[in-house]
Scaffold this motif. Structure first.
Motif, mmCIF file in Angstrom:
data_model
loop_
_atom_site.group_PDB
_atom_site.id
_atom_site.type_symbol
_atom_site.label_atom_id
_atom_site.label_comp_id
_atom_site.label_asym_id
_atom_site.label_seq_id
_atom_site.Cartn_x
_atom_site.Cartn_y
_atom_site.Cartn_z
ATOM 1 N N LEU A 1 29.039 44.541 33.797
ATOM 2 C CA LEU A 1 27.851 45.195 33.249
ATOM 3 C C LEU A 1 26.734 44.204 32.938
ATOM 4 C CD1 LEU A 1 28.958 48.038 30.796
ATOM 5 C CD2 LEU A 1 27.527 48.242 32.831
ATOM 6 N N GLY A 2 27.119 42.957 32.626
ATOM 7 C CA GLY A 2 26.108 41.947 32.363
ATOM 8 C C GLY A 2 25.282 41.626 33.587
ATOM 9 N N HIS A 3 25.887 41.718 34.754
ATOM 10 C CA HIS A 3 25.198 41.449 36.028
ATOM 11 C C HIS A 3 25.796 42.365 37.090
ATOM 12 C CE1 HIS A 3 23.357 37.842 34.315
ATOM 13 N NE2 HIS A 3 24.554 37.566 33.808
ATOM 14 N N PRO A 4 25.504 43.664 37.031
ATOM 15 C CA PRO A 4 26.135 44.621 37.948
ATOM 16 C C PRO A 4 25.768 44.391 39.412
ATOM 17 C CG PRO A 4 24.384 45.669 36.685
ATOM 18 C CD PRO A 4 24.576 44.322 36.091
ATOM 19 N N ASP A 5 26.807 44.169 40.249
ATOM 20 C CA ASP A 5 26.604 44.028 41.683
ATOM 21 C C ASP A 5 27.252 45.225 42.367
ATOM 22 O OD1 ASP A 5 29.300 43.514 41.400
ATOM 23 O OD2 ASP A 5 29.082 41.346 41.680
ATOM 24 N N ASP A 6 27.707 45.057 43.602
ATOM 25 C CA ASP A 6 28.284 46.211 44.288
ATOM 26 C C ASP A 6 29.679 46.573 43.772
ATOM 27 O OD1 ASP A 6 29.964 44.318 45.370
ATOM 28 O OD2 ASP A 6 29.253 44.539 47.416
ATOM 29 N N GLY A 7 30.265 45.725 42.957
ATOM 30 C CA GLY A 7 31.523 46.059 42.297
ATOM 31 C C GLY A 7 32.778 45.834 43.102
ATOM 32 N N ALA A 8 32.668 45.501 44.382
ATOM 33 C CA ALA A 8 33.860 45.357 45.232
ATOM 34 C C ALA A 8 34.800 44.265 44.730
ATOM 35 C CB ALA A 8 33.446 45.075 46.671
ATOM 36 N N ALA A 9 34.242 43.126 44.344
ATOM 37 C CA ALA A 9 35.065 42.007 43.874
ATOM 38 C C ALA A 9 35.783 42.376 42.576
ATOM 39 C CB ALA A 9 34.205 40.760 43.678
ATOM 40 N N LEU A 10 35.070 43.067 41.680
ATOM 41 C CA LEU A 10 35.679 43.483 40.423
ATOM 42 C C LEU A 10 36.846 44.437 40.669
ATOM 43 C CD1 LEU A 10 35.913 44.011 37.371
ATOM 44 C CD2 LEU A 10 34.084 45.703 37.614
ATOM 45 N N LEU A 11 36.639 45.426 41.504
ATOM 46 C CA LEU A 11 37.692 46.402 41.763
ATOM 47 C C LEU A 11 38.897 45.747 42.439
ATOM 48 C CD1 LEU A 11 35.500 49.418 42.935
ATOM 49 C CD2 LEU A 11 36.637 49.112 40.727
ATOM 50 N N LYS A 12 38.647 44.755 43.264
ATOM 51 C CA LYS A 12 39.739 44.033 43.916
ATOM 52 C C LYS A 12 40.552 43.259 42.877
ATOM 53 C CE LYS A 12 40.706 40.920 47.798
ATOM 54 N NZ LYS A 12 40.090 40.099 48.880
ATOM 55 N N ARG A 13 39.875 42.641 41.884
ATOM 56 C CA ARG A 13 40.569 41.902 40.836
ATOM 57 C C ARG A 13 41.414 42.835 39.973
ATOM 58 N NH1 ARG A 13 35.588 39.310 40.186
ATOM 59 N NH2 ARG A 13 35.200 40.388 38.203
ATOM 60 N N ILE A 14 40.836 43.988 39.619
ATOM 61 C CA ILE A 14 41.590 44.952 38.818
ATOM 62 C C ILE A 14 42.814 45.437 39.583
ATOM 63 C CG2 ILE A 14 41.535 47.252 37.770
ATOM 64 C CD1 ILE A 14 38.590 46.771 37.090
ATOM 65 N N GLU A 15 42.622 45.746 40.857
ATOM 66 C CA GLU A 15 43.720 46.244 41.682
ATOM 67 C C GLU A 15 44.845 45.212 41.801
ATOM 68 O OE1 GLU A 15 46.213 48.376 44.151
ATOM 69 O OE2 GLU A 15 44.629 49.003 42.782
ATOM 70 N N SER A 16 44.494 43.936 41.857
ATOM 71 C CA SER A 16 45.503 42.891 41.997
ATOM 72 C C SER A 16 46.451 42.828 40.801
ATOM 73 C CB SER A 16 44.833 41.522 42.190
ATOM 74 O OG SER A 16 44.217 41.074 40.993
ATOM 75 N N GLN A 17 46.038 43.401 39.657
ATOM 76 C CA GLN A 17 46.851 43.377 38.438
ATOM 77 C C GLN A 17 47.575 44.700 38.167
ATOM 78 O OE1 GLN A 17 47.186 40.513 36.533
ATOM 79 N NE2 GLN A 17 46.091 39.637 38.279
ATOM 80 N N ARG A 18 47.272 45.715 38.949
ATOM 81 C CA ARG A 18 47.818 47.050 38.662
ATOM 82 C C ARG A 18 49.344 47.074 38.646
ATOM 83 N NH1 ARG A 18 48.534 51.963 42.221
ATOM 84 N NH2 ARG A 18 47.756 50.657 43.917
ATOM 85 N N SER A 19 49.967 46.403 39.606
ATOM 86 C CA SER A 19 51.429 46.458 39.693
ATOM 87 C C SER A 19 52.133 45.792 38.507
ATOM 88 C CB SER A 19 51.896 45.804 41.004
ATOM 89 O OG SER A 19 51.535 44.432 41.022
ATOM 90 N N ARG A 20 51.429 44.946 37.765
ATOM 91 C CA ARG A 20 52.020 44.319 36.583
ATOM 92 C C ARG A 20 52.295 45.337 35.479
ATOM 93 N NH1 ARG A 20 48.194 40.546 34.092
ATOM 94 N NH2 ARG A 20 49.886 40.397 32.557
ATOM 95 N N PHE A 21 51.530 46.428 35.477
ATOM 96 C CA PHE A 21 51.626 47.399 34.377
ATOM 97 C C PHE A 21 52.208 48.743 34.789
ATOM 98 C CE2 PHE A 21 48.354 44.349 33.372
ATOM 99 C CZ PHE A 21 48.558 44.076 32.043
#
Length: 437
Positions: A414-434
């Motif tokens: 939110l501080g520097h909103p871009d297309d969001g692809a990199a953020l969503l990829k980072r979140i997805e990489s952690q999903r299986s941990r939880f």
């Protein structure tokens, strides 16, 4: 996050917004020395006594629960022995507590958090209780009270909605019209900015990062619908799904209208800017009233449902965190406990509770709303009309996932909103941990 410190015009209940990282980790170090213990320990069952584990330690909810249990005792002839623990301690030790010798009935939250303990076999089904109380609740509320197996495990007491709040006099002075659709909402935000206002009040500094989740939830619900939103929250679909990308695209579209410096501001300061007419709107919960002591000012506050984005989804879903009660897995007095839960699920019990603590909205359809202020009345109507009720991201998902992965990512983005692809990829990489399939 879910609100733990809100006063819908009265006393706050500190820490209900606190996201407890790893709350559901049954072996977590934070739970090694339980802070919550049951009344009576291992004593033999007393057929005339029901034990009740409560997280309502603040003066107002404590008094409200006392009024309810006193009325039940008078009506039933049973004694309620209440075990009250502060909210944070209750949450941090809940898993150890439920695996030990818990009280018969205990306070907890609807939706995913209830379902987690039901799935672990740490709660008793309440279908027989719901056969008696079910007529007083909407289908959406029933949905929130059921486990993954379709059985009922939860009896609701109160909730409160999130919406887009504003001051009526400001809209009248400026000639603003309440928007219903996304295009109307963005056009209004653009006009407010041109008029020298911060269109959308925002403050997510320090421990208030949870406050951005209301906007995220509504954007996702309105754009992609309830089913996708809940699947995303429960780790069932990928965060790189194009629908999640659409949610961030919409958020980026309105990000220029957010109050500047939000990352260094508290939610209270953001709310105050709305009250001071420096900001035009705020996506926030009914607890906004905590900032108000002047009745004339309170009467000038209003809200509208988050705008429609896709007509297929409309405005059917309402974010309304719901609190209530569950029955432990092996209650010492199951018969008496179910009698208490039947009473707690009545309009009478909700009326007694709200009579002491008006900082919430009763869930029961027949609850007495005669003493409600206008905001409470409108809140009750909005929730009653909802096809789907969501809780809040940290209640509908694993709170550790939200607090350690999703929130840090979203606040940074939110501080520097871009297309969001990199953020969503980072979140997805952690999903299986939880989440496990």
């Amino acid at each position: 996050m879910t609100l733990q410190s809100r006063t819908v015009l009265t006393a706050p209940q500190p820490s209900r917004r606190t996201v407890v990282g790893g709350l559901f980790g049954l072996g977590a170090a934070a739970l090694a020395a339980p802070l919550l213990t049951a009344c009576g320990g291992g004593a033999a069952a007393d057929p005339k006594t029901v034990t009740f584990g409560s997280n309502g330690a603040d003066a107002t909810p404590k008094s409200a629960y006392a009024a309810v249990t006193k009325a039940f005792a008078k009506e039933s002839g049973l004694t309620v022995k209440t075990n009250t623990v502060d909210h944070d301690s209750f949450q941090k030790s809940i898993s150890s507590y439920l695996q030990g010798t818990p009280d018969d009935v205990f306070t907890w939250f609807a939706g995913y958090r209830m379902q987690y303990f039901a799935k672990k076999g740490l709660a008793t089904p309440l279908d027989d209780v719901w056969e008696k109380i079910g007529g007083g609740f909407s289908e959406a509320t029933k949905q929130l009270s059921q486990g993954e197996d379709g059985k009922f495990y939860f009896v609701p007491l109160y909730n409160y909605p999130w919406g887009v709040f504003y001051r009526k006099s400001l809209f009248q002075e400026r000639g603003y019209t309440v928007p219903r659709t996304w295009s109307e909402f963005t056009a209004l935000a653009k006009r407010m900015k041109k008029d020298g206002l911060s269109p959308i009040a925002s403050g997510y500094g320090g421990g208030d990062a949870w406050s951005i989740l209301g906007a995220f939830d509504y954007l996702n619900l309105r754009a992609n619908g309830y089913e996708f939103h809940m699947s995303l929250m429960r780790g069932e679909v990928s965060w790189t799904d194009k629908r999640a990308a659409t949610t961030l695209d919409l958020w980026r579209e309105i990000s220029p209208y957010y109050q500047q410096g939000a990352g260094g501001r508290s939610w209270q300061d953001a709310a105050q800017s709305l009250l001071d007419k420096k900001s035009g709107m705020a996506v926030i919960g009914l607890f906004l009233g905590q900032q108000v002591s002047d009745e004339a000012l309170r009467a000038d506050i209003d809200f509208f449902p988050f705008p429609e984005i896709d007509p297929a989804n409309g405005q059917d879903a309402v974010e309304a965190p719901t609190d209530g009660f569950m029955l432990s897995r092996r209650p010492k007095n199951e018969k008496g406990a179910k009698k208490l839960l039947e009473f707690l699920g009545s309009a009478k019990a909700e009326g007694l509770y709200m009579g002491v603590d008006p900082s919430n909205v009763a869930v029961h359809a027949q609850a007495d709303t005669g003493s409600y202020n206008p905001l409470q009345k409108k809140s009750a109507e909005l929730i009653a009309s909802a096809k789907h009720i969501t809780q809040f991201a940290d209640r509908d998902s694993d709170p550790g996932f939200i607090s350690t992965v999703v929130l840090p990512g979203l606040t940074q983005w939110l501080g520097h909103p871009d297309d969001g692809a990199a953020l969503l990829k980072r979140i997805e990489s952690q999903r299986s941990r939880f989440f496990t399939s």
